[in-house]
Design a protein around this motif. Sequence first.
Motif, PDB file in Angstrom:
ATOM      1  N   LEU A   2       0.963  -1.155   0.085  1.00 27.81           N
ATOM      2  CA  LEU A   2       0.015  -0.058  -0.107  1.00 27.81           C
ATOM      3  C   LEU A   2       0.900   1.197  -0.042  1.00 27.81           C
ATOM      4  CD1 LEU A   2      -2.815   1.240   0.204  1.00 27.81           C
ATOM      5  CD2 LEU A   2      -2.764   1.082   2.759  1.00 27.81           C
ATOM      6  N   LEU A   3       0.827   1.823  -1.128  1.00 28.92           N
ATOM      7  CA  LEU A   3       1.630   3.174  -1.348  1.00 28.92           C
ATOM      8  C   LEU A   3       0.815   4.627  -0.970  1.00 28.92           C
ATOM      9  CD1 LEU A   3       3.632   2.274  -4.463  1.00 28.92           C
ATOM     10  CD2 LEU A   3       4.194   1.963  -2.212  1.00 28.92           C
ATOM     11  N   LYS A   4       0.974   5.419  -0.112  1.00 26.64           N
ATOM     12  CA  LYS A   4       0.275   6.364   0.197  1.00 26.64           C
ATOM     13  C   LYS A   4       0.924   7.972  -0.364  1.00 26.64           C
ATOM     14  CE  LYS A   4      -1.387   4.543   4.659  1.00 26.64           C
ATOM     15  NZ  LYS A   4      -1.382   4.573   6.147  1.00 26.64           N
ATOM     16  N   LYS A  57      -4.971  11.860   0.764  1.00 29.98           N
ATOM     17  CA  LYS A  57      -5.720  10.545   0.841  1.00 29.98           C
ATOM     18  C   LYS A  57      -5.444   9.460  -0.194  1.00 29.98           C
ATOM     19  CE  LYS A  57      -9.803  12.172   3.723  1.00 29.98           C
ATOM     20  NZ  LYS A  57     -11.380  12.094   3.659  1.00 29.98           N
ATOM     21  N   GLN A  58      -4.495   9.997  -0.935  1.00 32.13           N
ATOM     22  CA  GLN A  58      -4.054   9.217  -2.290  1.00 32.13           C
ATOM     23  C   GLN A  58      -3.417   7.936  -1.856  1.00 32.13           C
ATOM     24  OE1 GLN A  58      -1.702  11.977  -4.910  1.00 32.13           O
ATOM     25  NE2 GLN A  58      -3.645  12.570  -5.836  1.00 32.13           N
ATOM     26  N   LYS A  59      -3.753   6.614  -2.337  1.00 32.61           N
ATOM     27  CA  LYS A  59      -3.522   5.513  -1.928  1.00 32.61           C
ATOM     28  C   LYS A  59      -3.388   4.587  -3.122  1.00 32.61           C
ATOM     29  CE  LYS A  59      -5.288   5.424   2.768  1.00 32.61           C
ATOM     30  NZ  LYS A  59      -5.944   4.492   3.743  1.00 32.61           N
ATOM     31  N   LEU A  60      -2.305   3.847  -3.334  1.00 25.18           N
ATOM     32  CA  LEU A  60      -2.221   2.858  -4.408  1.00 25.18           C
ATOM     33  C   LEU A  60      -1.868   1.639  -4.068  1.00 25.18           C
ATOM     34  CD1 LEU A  60      -1.882   2.708  -7.531  1.00 25.18           C
ATOM     35  CD2 LEU A  60       0.386   2.962  -7.301  1.00 25.18           C
ATOM     36  N   ARG A  61      -2.434   0.458  -4.231  1.00 24.00           N
ATOM     37  CA  ARG A  61      -2.311  -0.796  -4.143  1.00 24.00           C
ATOM     38  C   ARG A  61      -1.713  -1.436  -5.152  1.00 24.00           C
ATOM     39  NH1 ARG A  61      -7.247  -3.639  -2.430  1.00 24.00           N
ATOM     40  NH2 ARG A  61      -6.083  -4.857  -0.761  1.00 24.00           N
ATOM     41  N   THR A  97      -2.347  -6.576   1.973  1.00 25.83           N
ATOM     42  CA  THR A  97      -1.356  -5.505   2.314  1.00 25.83           C
ATOM     43  C   THR A  97      -0.943  -5.725   3.494  1.00 25.83           C
ATOM     44  OG1 THR A  97      -3.002  -3.730   2.415  1.00 25.83           O
ATOM     45  CG2 THR A  97      -2.184  -3.958   0.153  1.00 25.83           C
TER      46      THR A  97
END
Length: 216
Positions: A161-163, A167-171, A195
Amino acid sequence: MNLVTEHITILNEELILTNQRAIYWNKESALILSDLHIGKTAHFRRHGIPMPDDILQKDLRRLRELINHFNTRRLIIVGDLFHAETNSDMDTFKTWLKQFDDLSLVLVKGNHDRQSQRLMDELNIHVESTLIIDPFIFVHDPSDKTMKNFTFSGHIHPGVLLKGKGKQKLRLPCYQVSENQIILPAFSLFTGLNTRSTITEVVSYAFTDSAIFRLQ
């Protein structure tokens, strides 16, 4: 298929991580993957949940391209080749397999692999609970315990899980590499991502359609 690779060395063995959810082991001419879950979409459709017909076809097309690209002689699947009861997706897979004349297929049995030995024999799949090819051991379930041998496993569908800002998040799916094991991402695109790793001291190789990058 856009193929991106990352070369790593484990116990003096050259391994090629790909952004297509499989590892190529050079010495053995073997493609290693996990959690293909054949039969999942047909299982859902049988229970009244609409699913596109081409999900499995896309996974198998990607797998065929990997096999051909690396001139693979052995396919090692560390569990959950299948997902549910025997259904129409097994016929699709059987037809797909016929295009390969000299491909050896080994399945390390996973928790979803409940099909009959008769089906395994019909598909010419060699089934093991644990597979040992020196210097590696292939199992389905990963472990955080210290082991004498380096293991390959799957099962947990690892991801990161990249933040970003706000509130942007990328899995993203990833390979988890630690001192004594590699945990492979699920090969099928029709799977979730875990994750929340319980594996300690792990390096994650996350990937997208165009890159592989190392996270520690």
